[in-house]
Enzyme design. Structure first.
Site, PDB file in Angstrom:
ATOM      1  N   ILE A 161      87.334 135.319  11.924  1.00  0.00           N
ATOM      2  CA  ILE A 161      87.694 136.112  10.447  1.00  0.00           C
ATOM      3  C   ILE A 161      85.924 135.089  10.153  1.00  0.00           C
ATOM      4  O   ILE A 161      85.597 135.863   8.723  1.00  0.00           O
ATOM      5  CB  ILE A 161      88.804 135.163   9.595  1.00  0.00           C
ATOM      6  N   TYR A 187      92.783 147.039   1.321  1.00  0.00           N
ATOM      7  CA  TYR A 187      94.302 146.248   0.635  1.00  0.00           C
ATOM      8  C   TYR A 187      94.029 147.480  -0.093  1.00  0.00           C
ATOM      9  O   TYR A 187      95.539 148.243  -0.587  1.00  0.00           O
ATOM     10  CB  TYR A 187      93.654 144.941   0.736  1.00  0.00           C
ATOM     11  N   GLU A 206      81.397 152.294   5.184  1.00  0.00           N
ATOM     12  CA  GLU A 206      80.585 152.176   3.970  1.00  0.00           C
ATOM     13  C   GLU A 206      78.871 153.091   3.892  1.00  0.00           C
ATOM     14  O   GLU A 206      79.037 152.615   5.505  1.00  0.00           O
ATOM     15  CB  GLU A 206      80.771 151.130   3.598  1.00  0.00           C
ATOM     16  N   HIS A 254      77.751 143.337   1.987  1.00  0.00           N
ATOM     17  CA  HIS A 254      78.018 143.589   3.667  1.00  0.00           C
ATOM     18  C   HIS A 254      76.406 143.415   4.170  1.00  0.00           C
ATOM     19  O   HIS A 254      75.798 143.760   4.320  1.00  0.00           O
ATOM     20  CB  HIS A 254      79.084 144.589   4.617  1.00  0.00           C
TER      21      HIS A 254
END
Length: 289
Positions: A96, A159, A209, A247
């Site tokens: 994570i 999500y 992306e 990112h």
């Protein structure tokens, strides 16, 4: 069915005594994940909310018969934690942690080629098989068991798309956030291949992306190897070349690949409908089922 995790997965939490590790361990246990141990150097013999803590992953895995680990370790030490999990011969490691230096992940990536462990992440929300287990920080309440797989470089997009699917009463087999760093363990192709082999997964969502060529490579794989229908979404359509957007891996170099346009074109050529919005992605999936 599912891919990579289910209700029999036995999980070690690395960094269980830290704030993030402690909090999300409680969340994972509440969801039904089989957390069997924690691993923190120097904390062996402790207990966190009923979970025994060991000094090493190897000791935790051998004693508790664990086959997976989830890493909540600060960036400076996270690559060492991943190496420790790989050396314990676990089936799955979910990292994570955000902000692991790229040079550290390059060393991890080299080691991955020598083992059979599946690494998801780093800098990812994790993986969930709805109603069975989640490893990571995904909000379990928005997921429902079903027949659609999902793979995404973005946690937030995961999500949003899942929420749109669930609102249409379309459940999910497994959802995976593979992470947005330049070097990650599990790729789009790895995940698409696993979904293609899963008899319950009847359709797949792939959220990409800008930056890199992973989506273009995935499009070629879909053309050659997949019968399961795929719908896509590409984030970063308005990002200027050379500017990082969110990112670390989301940088367009100006080489002609890695742009939103090149990714959309590649997916479209592969027969993958690409939604302009996450809601449109859910509409495409609805049309497949």
């Amino acid at each position: 069915m599912s891919i990579f995790v289910d209700n029999e997965t036995r999980v070690v939490v690395q960094g269980i005594t830290g704030g993030e590790g402690n909090f999300h361990t409680d969340e994972m246990i509440a969801y039904g994940t089989n957390i069997v141990a924690g691993a923190v150097p120097g904390r062996g013999g402790d207990e966190v909310n009923g979970v025994p803590v060991y000094d090493t992953v190897d000791a935790a895995a051998r004693t508790e018969d664990a086959d997976a680990a989830v890493v909540f370790v600060p960036p400076k030490f996270a690559s060492d934690a991943i190496f420790e999990a790989l050396d314990a011969n676990l089936d799955l490691v979910v990292a994570i942690t955000e902000g692991i230096p790229t040079q550290d992940m390059a060393k991890v990536n080299k080691r991955l080629a020598e083992v059979d462990t599946q690494l998801i992440g780093p800098n990812c929300p994790g993986i969930i098989t709805p109603g069975e287990a989640k490893l990571g920080i995904l909000p379990g309440n928005i997921f429902e068991p079903g027949n659609v797989g999902l793979v995404s470089r973005s946690g937030t997009l995961t999500y949003q798309v899942v929420s749109n699917l669930t609102d249409r009463n379309i459940g999910q087999t497994t959802a995976i956030g593979i992470g947005g760093d330049p070097i990650v363990g599990t790729s789009f192709i790895d995940t698409l291949d696993a979904f293609e082999s899963d008899p319950q997964t009847e359709a797949v969502v792939m959220c990409g992306e800008i930056g890199g060529e992973d989506e273009e490579q995935a499009a070629a794989f879909i053309t050659k190897e997949m019968d399961t229908p795929v719908a896509g979404f590409i984030a970063g359509r308005t990002a200027p070349p050379g500017k990082r957007m969110g990112h670390a891996g989301a940088i367009v170099s100006g080489s002609g690949t890695g742009t939103a346009e090149s990714k959309i074109n590649a997916l479209t050529d592969a027969g993958v409908p690409v939604g302009d919005t996450p809601e449109e992605v859910a509409e495409h999936i609805d049309s497949f089922l």
